[in-house]
Design a protein around this motif. Structure first.
Motif, PDB file in Angstrom:
ATOM      1  N   UNK A 153      -1.284  -2.458  11.304  1.00 33.62           N
ATOM      2  CA  UNK A 153      -2.464  -1.723  11.765  1.00 33.62           C
ATOM      3  C   UNK A 153      -3.365  -1.264  10.619  1.00 33.62           C
ATOM      4  N   UNK A 154      -2.772  -0.930   9.472  1.00 28.24           N
ATOM      5  CA  UNK A 154      -3.579  -0.533   8.321  1.00 28.24           C
ATOM      6  C   UNK A 154      -4.398  -1.709   7.798  1.00 28.24           C
ATOM      7  N   UNK A 155      -3.783  -2.878   7.760  1.00 30.50           N
ATOM      8  CA  UNK A 155      -4.525  -4.070   7.338  1.00 30.50           C
ATOM      9  C   UNK A 155      -5.667  -4.355   8.300  1.00 30.50           C
ATOM     10  N   UNK A 156      -5.436  -4.128   9.594  1.00 29.33           N
ATOM     11  CA  UNK A 156      -6.485  -4.351  10.596  1.00 29.33           C
ATOM     12  C   UNK A 156      -7.694  -3.465  10.349  1.00 29.33           C
ATOM     13  N   UNK A 157      -7.486  -2.311   9.712  1.00 29.81           N
ATOM     14  CA  UNK A 157      -8.587  -1.398   9.389  1.00 29.81           C
ATOM     15  C   UNK A 157      -9.305  -1.786   8.094  1.00 29.81           C
ATOM     16  N   UNK A 158      -8.783  -2.822   7.414  1.00 39.74           N
ATOM     17  CA  UNK A 158      -9.401  -3.231   6.148  1.00 39.74           C
ATOM     18  C   UNK A 158      -8.866  -2.501   4.937  1.00 39.74           C
ATOM     19  N   UNK A 159      -7.675  -1.887   5.065  1.00 42.38           N
ATOM     20  CA  UNK A 159      -7.132  -1.062   3.985  1.00 42.38           C
ATOM     21  C   UNK A 159      -6.902  -1.838   2.694  1.00 42.38           C
ATOM     22  N   UNK A 160      -6.633  -3.140   2.818  1.00 38.85           N
ATOM     23  CA  UNK A 160      -6.352  -3.938   1.624  1.00 38.85           C
ATOM     24  C   UNK A 160      -7.464  -4.933   1.298  1.00 38.85           C
ATOM     25  N   UNK A 161      -8.614  -4.789   1.890  1.00 36.25           N
ATOM     26  CA  UNK A 161      -9.707  -5.734   1.625  1.00 36.25           C
ATOM     27  C   UNK A 161     -10.086  -5.771   0.142  1.00 36.25           C
ATOM     28  N   UNK A 162     -10.293  -4.597  -0.432  1.00 35.41           N
ATOM     29  CA  UNK A 162     -10.687  -4.542  -1.842  1.00 35.41           C
ATOM     30  C   UNK A 162      -9.561  -5.046  -2.739  1.00 35.41           C
ATOM     31  N   UNK A 163      -8.339  -4.654  -2.410  1.00 37.42           N
ATOM     32  CA  UNK A 163      -7.184  -5.093  -3.193  1.00 37.42           C
ATOM     33  C   UNK A 163      -7.042  -6.616  -3.151  1.00 37.42           C
ATOM     34  N   UNK A 193      -4.500 -11.718   5.843  1.00 35.54           N
ATOM     35  CA  UNK A 193      -3.763 -10.668   5.141  1.00 35.54           C
ATOM     36  C   UNK A 193      -2.551 -10.244   5.972  1.00 35.54           C
ATOM     37  N   UNK A 194      -2.746 -10.131   7.272  1.00 39.31           N
ATOM     38  CA  UNK A 194      -1.633  -9.781   8.154  1.00 39.31           C
ATOM     39  C   UNK A 194      -0.590 -10.894   8.194  1.00 39.31           C
ATOM     40  N   UNK A 195      -1.046 -12.131   8.243  1.00 44.76           N
ATOM     41  CA  UNK A 195      -0.115 -13.260   8.284  1.00 44.76           C
ATOM     42  C   UNK A 195       0.721 -13.312   7.010  1.00 44.76           C
ATOM     43  N   UNK A 196       0.098 -13.026   5.896  1.00 47.21           N
ATOM     44  CA  UNK A 196       0.826 -13.003   4.624  1.00 47.21           C
ATOM     45  C   UNK A 196       1.940 -11.966   4.679  1.00 47.21           C
ATOM     46  N   UNK A 197       1.642 -10.797   5.216  1.00 45.38           N
ATOM     47  CA  UNK A 197       2.649  -9.743   5.323  1.00 45.38           C
ATOM     48  C   UNK A 197       3.784 -10.163   6.262  1.00 45.38           C
ATOM     49  N   UNK A 198       3.437 -10.771   7.383  1.00 50.48           N
ATOM     50  CA  UNK A 198       4.456 -11.217   8.344  1.00 50.48           C
ATOM     51  C   UNK A 198       5.341 -12.284   7.711  1.00 50.48           C
ATOM     52  N   UNK A 199       4.727 -13.203   6.989  1.00 50.38           N
ATOM     53  CA  UNK A 199       5.494 -14.290   6.393  1.00 50.38           C
ATOM     54  C   UNK A 199       6.474 -13.770   5.340  1.00 50.38           C
ATOM     55  N   UNK A 200       6.052 -12.767   4.570  1.00 46.53           N
ATOM     56  CA  UNK A 200       6.971 -12.177   3.591  1.00 46.53           C
ATOM     57  C   UNK A 200       8.132 -11.506   4.309  1.00 46.53           C
ATOM     58  N   UNK A 201       7.836 -10.837   5.412  1.00 49.44           N
ATOM     59  CA  UNK A 201       8.895 -10.206   6.195  1.00 49.44           C
ATOM     60  C   UNK A 201       9.830 -11.233   6.820  1.00 49.44           C
ATOM     61  N   UNK A 202       9.316 -12.428   7.127  1.00 47.40           N
ATOM     62  CA  UNK A 202      10.119 -13.502   7.725  1.00 47.40           C
ATOM     63  C   UNK A 202      10.949 -14.265   6.675  1.00 47.40           C
ATOM     64  N   UNK A 225      10.662  -3.562   5.955  1.00 46.94           N
ATOM     65  CA  UNK A 225      10.811  -2.166   6.347  1.00 46.94           C
ATOM     66  C   UNK A 225       9.498  -1.539   6.816  1.00 46.94           C
ATOM     67  N   UNK A 226       8.384  -2.018   6.297  1.00 45.34           N
ATOM     68  CA  UNK A 226       7.105  -1.351   6.537  1.00 45.34           C
ATOM     69  C   UNK A 226       6.113  -2.158   7.365  1.00 45.34           C
ATOM     70  N   UNK A 227       6.532  -3.302   7.881  1.00 40.62           N
ATOM     71  CA  UNK A 227       5.588  -4.198   8.549  1.00 40.62           C
ATOM     72  C   UNK A 227       4.888  -3.532   9.739  1.00 40.62           C
ATOM     73  N   UNK A 228       5.630  -2.817  10.558  1.00 41.79           N
ATOM     74  CA  UNK A 228       5.036  -2.224  11.762  1.00 41.79           C
ATOM     75  C   UNK A 228       3.930  -1.237  11.427  1.00 41.79           C
ATOM     76  N   UNK A 229       4.066  -0.540  10.313  1.00 43.15           N
ATOM     77  CA  UNK A 229       3.034   0.412   9.880  1.00 43.15           C
ATOM     78  C   UNK A 229       1.917  -0.306   9.136  1.00 43.15           C
ATOM     79  N   UNK A 230       2.279  -1.339   8.388  1.00 35.61           N
ATOM     80  CA  UNK A 230       1.307  -2.024   7.540  1.00 35.61           C
ATOM     81  C   UNK A 230       0.274  -2.806   8.337  1.00 35.61           C
TER      82      UNK A 230
END
Length: 348
Positions: free
Chosen positions: A186-196, A238-247, A179-184
């Motif tokens: 670009x946020x990952x590209x900004x480093x939003x989840x680097x620390x996490x 990090x982006x690939x991980x999100x895509x794979x979960x969506x797939x 549901x949130x991949x399209x928004x997520x």
């Protein structure tokens, strides 16, 4: 047309980065694909280096609770097995030291492995999969050209195609990522989840050091494991991980169409008890989790019996059995290689 050109340039840039800027560990090699390459790590006894090998072991990883899944999970099991056998640990694309791809999935990994397995040095392969990589393993069995090269499957805590399992697998977090991949992204590209991501990797490393038995700490390739962990931190991963979960939903849909109980090759199943802590901590979903656990046990036993494989139940409540129960897994795999079951003719 402009969109296609940009997509091509992005892919080319990603491939060049993956293939030229990453120093491969010892024993590693990249096998080319039409859109990149798969990383294969070969470990074996020195005495087998130039020998003909009838059956080699291939190790493919699935995810832990953080959906990290790569050859780091075999940093202990592969060295143990390699004391006697030729072993290959393989990263799917957008994982470990393999090149990136735009849409990583377990379906694509099966297609890629079908191209790479025939290039490896063995007559046949015992394919050992962990968790969701059972999807890839099963799809390979459904490929007639590859099935003849498989001596058998070993599924460690596999995904199961049962009603309760599907209800859980297609729920959170898979539904959230879809549901949130399209928004997520670009946020990952900004480093939003680097620390996490860094915090999760640190926690995972600490946990692994705790569950590896003291006597096996020296045999665990911690250097290799941490090298792979570094690749997980990259934004593209990090982006690939999100895509794979969506797939994952599409992976499961194809997986569930397979006629599991009519396997072309023997399927052996290792069931740990990682569900027990989840059930103990659950509130609303406790009954569903209990049903998932029981259906999975019944399915694993039936699959092993029907296909001519073997079944191993472990009381271990860790999911990463490749670390906490590595000697038991190595012994089980060794027994399968010593006395292989006959390949069955599948009813189609």
């Amino acid at each position: 047309m402009v969109g296609l050109i940009l997509k091509y340039l992005l892919l080319l840039s990603t491939l060049l980065t993956s293939l030229t800027l990453v120093a491969l560990p010892a024993g590693s090699r990249l096998y080319p694909l039409p859109d990149g390459a798969l990383h294969v790590r070969l470990l074996q006894p020195d005495a087998r280096r130039d020998q003909h090998v009838d059956t080699a072991i291939v190790l493919i990883a699935g995810p832990n609770q953080n959906f990290h899944a790569d050859s780091a999970w075999f940093a202990l099991l592969q060295p143990l097995l390699a004391q006697q056998y030729r072993t290959y640990a393989i990263d799917r694309q957008s994982s470990g030291f393999s090149s990136d791809t735009l849409r990583p999935s377990y379906r694509k990994f099966a297609t890629d492995l079908a191209k790479v397995l025939p290039q490896l040095q063995a007559q046949k392969f015992l394919l050992v999969s962990f968790a969701s990589s059972s999807i890839t393993a099963r799809l390979l069995v459904d490929d007639p050209a590859i099935a003849t090269r498989l001596a058998g499957l070993v599924l460690i805590d596999p995904d199961v195609p049962t009603t309760a399992a599907q209800a859980l697998y297609n729920g959170y977090p898979a539904d959230w990522y879809r549901a949130n991949l399209a928004v997520l992204l670009p946020e990952l590209a900004k480093g939003a989840w680097n620390e996490r991501t860094a915090q999760k990797l640190s926690t995972e490393l600490t946990h692994l050091r705790q569950i590896v038995p003291a006597q096996l700490q020296p045999q665990t390739d911690w250097d290799y494991l941490q090298q792979v962990f570094v690749t997980r931190q990259r934004i593209s991963r990090q982006q690939a991980r999100a895509i794979e979960i969506a797939e994952y939903q599409a992976d499961l849909a194809l997986y569930n169409q397979s006629r599991w109980l009519h396997s072309r090759v023997p399927v052996s199943v290792v069931d740990g008890d990682f569900e027990a802590p989840l059930i103990a901590a659950a509130t609303d979903d406790k009954a569903l989790l209990q049903l998932w656990r029981q259906e999975g046990l019944d399915w694993g036993k039936s699959l092993a019996d029907n296909s001519g494989g073997r079944y191993l139940a472990l009381a271990d409540t860790e999911h990463l059995l490749m670390f906490s129960a590595a000697p038991a897994l190595a012994e089980f795999i060794g027994q399968l290689l010593a006395t292989p079951a006959a390949t069955k003719t599948a009813a189609r």
